[in-house]
Scaffold this active site. Structure first.
Site, PDB file in Angstrom:
ATOM      1  N   ARG A  14     -12.989   2.898   1.505  1.00  0.00           N
ATOM      2  CA  ARG A  14     -13.940   3.399   2.500  1.00  0.00           C
ATOM      3  C   ARG A  14     -14.549   4.744   2.112  1.00  0.00           C
ATOM      4  NH1 ARG A  14      -9.643   1.315   5.226  1.00  0.00           N
ATOM      5  NH2 ARG A  14     -10.041  -0.690   6.180  1.00  0.00           N
TER       6      ARG A  14
ATOM      7  N   GLU B 150       5.802   3.079   0.837  1.00  0.00           N
ATOM      8  CA  GLU B 150       6.989   2.647   1.567  1.00  0.00           C
ATOM      9  C   GLU B 150       7.520   1.329   1.023  1.00  0.00           C
ATOM     10  OE1 GLU B 150       3.887   2.865   3.583  1.00  0.00           O
ATOM     11  OE2 GLU B 150       4.211   5.008   3.459  1.00  0.00           O
TER      12      GLU B 150
END
Length: 183
Positions: free
Chosen positions: A69, A106
């Site tokens: 983006r 993660e």
């Protein structure tokens, strides 16, 4: 910034939609695409970016757009300011010789890259993206640029999820400016 700036930010914020449980349950997704689906809001966002850059980062020489983006904004902002536009992409998406930075997520790891011939030591860079949440991608991009000996003057994002405190991960006290903050 003045009250006109605050009114523009409020107008932009009113155009951003949220989607609960996307992309998975428990996540509230703030969607910039809902805001930029009309011309006046695109122009408003462009104006806000340029206003902030001229006020806070007047000596910037290149805008760095993060995949994906950040790309939407970096080229038009760089064009208006008359400066360079540098993409940072995920591994394997840039041709030619690249410089890489591996970072942990993660759930694994990822690699960001920049074209070697697009970056030079000492260039004053401003990273632009739509969102800072945990700060993983902006921190990785900052480290990549620092490894290239660039001068990262700041990070500029549309939205910040302040409860996730992602800005604490950005090295060297590099400032982050977010147009909109969500809890």
């Amino acid at each position: 910034m003045d009250s006109d700036y605050e009114q523009k930010v409020a107008k932009l914020k009113s155009k951003i939609k949220s989607y609960p449980d996307f992309p998975k349950e428990g996540i509230l997704f703030w969607d910039i695409f809902s805001a930029i689906s009309d011309g006046p809001t695109c122009r408003l966002l462009q104006n806000l970016f340029v206003t902030v850059i001229r006020a806070k980062y007047p000596n910037v020489e290149a805008v760095v757009g993060l995949e994906s983006r950040g790309f939407l904004f970096s080229f038009s902002v760089a064009t208006e300011l008359g400066i360079g536009c540098l993409p940072i992409r995920k591994k394997g998406k840039l041709p030619g010789e690249v410089i890489s930075y591996k970072y942990d997520l993660e759930y694994g790891s990822d690699i960001l890259q920049i074209q070697k011939d697009s970056i030079r030591p000492g260039i004053k860079c401003l990273i632009i993206d739509d969102l800072i949440a945990t700060g993983g991608s902006i921190t990785a991009a900052t480290n990549l640029l620092l490894n290239c000996k660039a001068d990262v003057v700041g990070c500029l994002v549309i939205m910040e999820l302040i409860s996730l405190n992602g800005r604490r991960n950005i090295p060297n006290g590099i400032p982050v400016h977010s147009l909109i903050k969500y809890d």
